[in-house]
Design a protein around this motif. Sequence first.
Motif, PDB file in Angstrom:
ATOM      1  N   ASN A  75       0.868  -1.347  -0.083  1.00  0.00           N
ATOM      2  CA  ASN A  75      -0.025   0.096   0.032  1.00  0.00           C
ATOM      3  C   ASN A  75       0.713   1.053   0.057  1.00  0.00           C
ATOM      4  OD1 ASN A  75      -2.533  -1.341  -0.077  1.00  0.00           O
ATOM      5  ND2 ASN A  75      -2.670  -1.490   2.040  1.00  0.00           N
ATOM      6  N   GLU A  76       1.830   1.071   0.725  1.00  0.00           N
ATOM      7  CA  GLU A  76       3.061   2.350   0.946  1.00  0.00           C
ATOM      8  C   GLU A  76       3.350   2.429  -0.796  1.00  0.00           C
ATOM      9  OE1 GLU A  76       4.760   2.720   5.259  1.00  0.00           O
ATOM     10  OE2 GLU A  76       5.142   1.047   3.978  1.00  0.00           O
ATOM     11  N   GLN A  77       3.929   1.457  -1.284  1.00  0.00           N
ATOM     12  CA  GLN A  77       4.593   1.628  -2.694  1.00  0.00           C
ATOM     13  C   GLN A  77       3.382   2.178  -3.604  1.00  0.00           C
ATOM     14  OE1 GLN A  77       6.453  -2.117  -3.634  1.00  0.00           O
ATOM     15  NE2 GLN A  77       7.644  -2.040  -2.441  1.00  0.00           N
ATOM     16  N   LYS A  78       2.200   1.862  -3.377  1.00  0.00           N
ATOM     17  CA  LYS A  78       1.298   2.014  -4.612  1.00  0.00           C
ATOM     18  C   LYS A  78       0.897   3.367  -4.199  1.00  0.00           C
ATOM     19  CE  LYS A  78      -3.490   0.405  -5.148  1.00  0.00           C
ATOM     20  NZ  LYS A  78      -4.652  -0.516  -4.717  1.00  0.00           N
ATOM     21  N   LYS A  79       0.953   4.025  -2.987  1.00  0.00           N
ATOM     22  CA  LYS A  79       0.606   5.320  -2.919  1.00  0.00           C
ATOM     23  C   LYS A  79       1.386   6.418  -3.279  1.00  0.00           C
ATOM     24  CE  LYS A  79      -0.636   5.435   1.554  1.00  0.00           C
ATOM     25  NZ  LYS A  79      -0.459   6.028   3.001  1.00  0.00           N
ATOM     26  N   THR A  80       2.779   6.123  -3.488  1.00  0.00           N
ATOM     27  CA  THR A  80       3.753   6.935  -3.753  1.00  0.00           C
ATOM     28  C   THR A  80       4.469   6.428  -4.762  1.00  0.00           C
ATOM     29  OG1 THR A  80       3.772   8.078  -1.373  1.00  0.00           O
ATOM     30  CG2 THR A  80       5.472   8.785  -2.780  1.00  0.00           C
ATOM     31  N   PRO A  81       4.998   7.177  -5.964  1.00  0.00           N
ATOM     32  CA  PRO A  81       5.877   6.517  -6.738  1.00  0.00           C
ATOM     33  C   PRO A  81       7.205   6.444  -6.586  1.00  0.00           C
ATOM     34  CG  PRO A  81       4.266   8.333  -7.706  1.00  0.00           C
ATOM     35  CD  PRO A  81       4.286   8.262  -6.493  1.00  0.00           C
ATOM     36  N   PHE A  82       7.839   5.408  -6.883  1.00  0.00           N
ATOM     37  CA  PHE A  82       9.508   5.320  -6.458  1.00  0.00           C
ATOM     38  C   PHE A  82      10.175   6.440  -6.488  1.00  0.00           C
ATOM     39  CE2 PHE A  82      13.814   4.526  -7.911  1.00  0.00           C
ATOM     40  CZ  PHE A  82      14.292   3.752  -6.629  1.00  0.00           C
ATOM     41  N   PHE A  83      10.225   7.148  -7.642  1.00  0.00           N
ATOM     42  CA  PHE A  83      11.054   8.630  -7.663  1.00  0.00           C
ATOM     43  C   PHE A  83      10.688   9.505  -6.504  1.00  0.00           C
ATOM     44  CE2 PHE A  83      11.767   6.827 -11.708  1.00  0.00           C
ATOM     45  CZ  PHE A  83      13.075   6.466 -11.871  1.00  0.00           C
ATOM     46  N   GLN A  84       9.451   9.674  -6.431  1.00  0.00           N
ATOM     47  CA  GLN A  84       8.760  10.587  -5.283  1.00  0.00           C
ATOM     48  C   GLN A  84       9.486  10.276  -3.958  1.00  0.00           C
ATOM     49  OE1 GLN A  84       4.710  11.583  -5.486  1.00  0.00           O
ATOM     50  NE2 GLN A  84       4.807  12.678  -3.545  1.00  0.00           N
ATOM     51  N   ILE A  85       9.318   8.915  -3.664  1.00  0.00           N
ATOM     52  CA  ILE A  85       9.763   8.451  -2.299  1.00  0.00           C
ATOM     53  C   ILE A  85      11.120   8.751  -2.177  1.00  0.00           C
ATOM     54  CG2 ILE A  85      10.202   6.374  -0.928  1.00  0.00           C
ATOM     55  CD1 ILE A  85       7.499   5.451  -1.791  1.00  0.00           C
ATOM     56  N   CYS A  86      11.991   8.557  -3.101  1.00  0.00           N
ATOM     57  CA  CYS A  86      13.454   8.572  -3.175  1.00  0.00           C
ATOM     58  C   CYS A  86      13.817  10.159  -2.884  1.00  0.00           C
ATOM     59  CB  CYS A  86      14.097   8.524  -4.545  1.00  0.00           C
ATOM     60  SG  CYS A  86      14.159   6.715  -5.151  1.00  0.00           S
ATOM     61  N   ARG A  87      13.014  10.902  -3.189  1.00  0.00           N
ATOM     62  CA  ARG A  87      13.667  12.521  -2.850  1.00  0.00           C
ATOM     63  C   ARG A  87      13.189  12.868  -1.331  1.00  0.00           C
ATOM     64  NH1 ARG A  87      11.972  12.620  -8.045  1.00  0.00           N
ATOM     65  NH2 ARG A  87      10.285  13.812  -7.540  1.00  0.00           N
ATOM     66  N   GLN A  88      12.528  11.921  -0.745  1.00  0.00           N
ATOM     67  CA  GLN A  88      11.673  12.490   0.473  1.00  0.00           C
ATOM     68  C   GLN A  88      12.784  12.067   1.834  1.00  0.00           C
ATOM     69  OE1 GLN A  88       8.126  10.127   1.037  1.00  0.00           O
ATOM     70  NE2 GLN A  88       7.020  11.533  -0.380  1.00  0.00           N
ATOM     71  N   PHE A  89      13.633  11.221   1.433  1.00  0.00           N
ATOM     72  CA  PHE A  89      14.720  10.899   2.342  1.00  0.00           C
ATOM     73  C   PHE A  89      16.243  10.842   1.881  1.00  0.00           C
ATOM     74  CE2 PHE A  89      13.733   6.641   0.407  1.00  0.00           C
ATOM     75  CZ  PHE A  89      15.033   6.113   0.493  1.00  0.00           C
ATOM     76  N   TYR A  90      17.077  10.708   2.677  1.00  0.00           N
ATOM     77  CA  TYR A  90      18.618  10.576   2.363  1.00  0.00           C
ATOM     78  C   TYR A  90      19.465   9.547   3.072  1.00  0.00           C
ATOM     79  CZ  TYR A  90      19.453  14.247   5.762  1.00  0.00           C
ATOM     80  OH  TYR A  90      19.726  14.950   6.890  1.00  0.00           O
ATOM     81  N   LYS A  91      20.409   9.126   2.525  1.00  0.00           N
ATOM     82  CA  LYS A  91      21.323   8.224   3.242  1.00  0.00           C
ATOM     83  C   LYS A  91      22.440   9.299   3.700  1.00  0.00           C
ATOM     84  CE  LYS A  91      25.174   5.736   1.982  1.00  0.00           C
ATOM     85  NZ  LYS A  91      25.992   6.681   2.840  1.00  0.00           N
ATOM     86  N   ALA A  92      22.900   8.955   4.973  1.00  0.00           N
ATOM     87  CA  ALA A  92      23.932   9.869   5.433  1.00  0.00           C
ATOM     88  C   ALA A  92      24.797   8.819   6.399  1.00  0.00           C
ATOM     89  CB  ALA A  92      23.434  10.846   6.461  1.00  0.00           C
ATOM     90  N   ASN A  93      25.892   9.606   6.927  1.00  0.00           N
ATOM     91  CA  ASN A  93      26.726   8.379   7.857  1.00  0.00           C
ATOM     92  C   ASN A  93      26.926   9.146   9.143  1.00  0.00           C
ATOM     93  OD1 ASN A  93      27.206   7.120   5.597  1.00  0.00           O
ATOM     94  ND2 ASN A  93      29.189   7.935   5.201  1.00  0.00           N
ATOM     95  N   ASN A  94      26.617   8.306  10.202  1.00  0.00           N
ATOM     96  CA  ASN A  94      26.338   8.882  11.497  1.00  0.00           C
ATOM     97  C   ASN A  94      27.813   9.145  12.106  1.00  0.00           C
ATOM     98  OD1 ASN A  94      26.321   9.007  14.145  1.00  0.00           O
ATOM     99  ND2 ASN A  94      24.563   7.750  14.330  1.00  0.00           N
ATOM    100  N   ILE A  95      28.263  10.189  12.192  1.00  0.00           N
ATOM    101  CA  ILE A  95      29.695  10.420  12.648  1.00  0.00           C
ATOM    102  C   ILE A  95      30.097  10.049  14.112  1.00  0.00           C
ATOM    103  CG2 ILE A  95      30.431  12.249  10.931  1.00  0.00           C
ATOM    104  CD1 ILE A  95      29.956  14.205  13.310  1.00  0.00           C
ATOM    105  N   TYR A  96      29.018   9.804  14.897  1.00  0.00           N
ATOM    106  CA  TYR A  96      28.954   9.306  16.213  1.00  0.00           C
ATOM    107  C   TYR A  96      29.247   7.925  16.327  1.00  0.00           C
ATOM    108  CZ  TYR A  96      27.900  14.126  16.736  1.00  0.00           C
ATOM    109  OH  TYR A  96      27.711  15.642  16.678  1.00  0.00           O
ATOM    110  N   GLU A  97      28.800   7.217  15.335  1.00  0.00           N
ATOM    111  CA  GLU A  97      28.767   5.730  15.409  1.00  0.00           C
ATOM    112  C   GLU A  97      29.566   5.138  14.086  1.00  0.00           C
ATOM    113  OE1 GLU A  97      25.296   3.441  15.902  1.00  0.00           O
ATOM    114  OE2 GLU A  97      24.158   5.230  16.797  1.00  0.00           O
ATOM    115  N   ASN A  98      30.999   5.467  14.200  1.00  0.00           N
ATOM    116  CA  ASN A  98      31.859   4.992  13.195  1.00  0.00           C
ATOM    117  C   ASN A  98      31.558   5.097  11.686  1.00  0.00           C
ATOM    118  OD1 ASN A  98      33.989   4.314  14.858  1.00  0.00           O
ATOM    119  ND2 ASN A  98      33.223   2.264  15.042  1.00  0.00           N
ATOM    120  N   ASN A  99      30.810   6.212  11.392  1.00  0.00           N
ATOM    121  CA  ASN A  99      30.206   6.588   9.993  1.00  0.00           C
ATOM    122  C   ASN A  99      29.264   5.436   9.605  1.00  0.00           C
ATOM    123  OD1 ASN A  99      31.212   9.260   9.464  1.00  0.00           O
ATOM    124  ND2 ASN A  99      33.476   8.404   9.080  1.00  0.00           N
TER     125      ASN A  99
END
Length: 135
Positions: A75-99
């Motif tokens: 249902n979550e996939q059906k509600k929002t297209p892949f490319f729209q979901i992609c731009r809603q979040f990002y990958k980062a590195n946690n500098i407090y936990e060994n990146n």
Amino acid sequence: MTIIGIGCDILYIPRITKISNSPSRLNKIAKKIMHETEYENFSKLIHSQNKKLTVSYFASIWCCKEAYYKSLTYNEQKKTPFFQICRQFYKANNIYENNKPVIINPSDHEKNIKVHISLSHDTDYVTSYIIREKL
């Protein structure tokens, strides 16, 4: 705490290397799949002329986004297209936990969802695993 989704993806890095031979094509795809924070970092890498690092960064982002999308319910996939979901979040590195890689998604945070991520690189492949957990 309940697991609400698991996703994994594997990406063949030479495929991205081939795409990177056309910088405009790679840039067009990056704009479609990357959050503005990721895209800023990507742009800096492109200008640094370090093709290997640029390809590695792009492949990692793509792989994480695919795994994240696969961890969503139907249902979550059906509600929002892949490319729209992609731009809603990002990958980062946690500098407090060994990146350690982390996913920053305000929508998940609002819903008390924690995202666990594992990312692994090899010579020709990058893999990622995502577990979404309801707190």
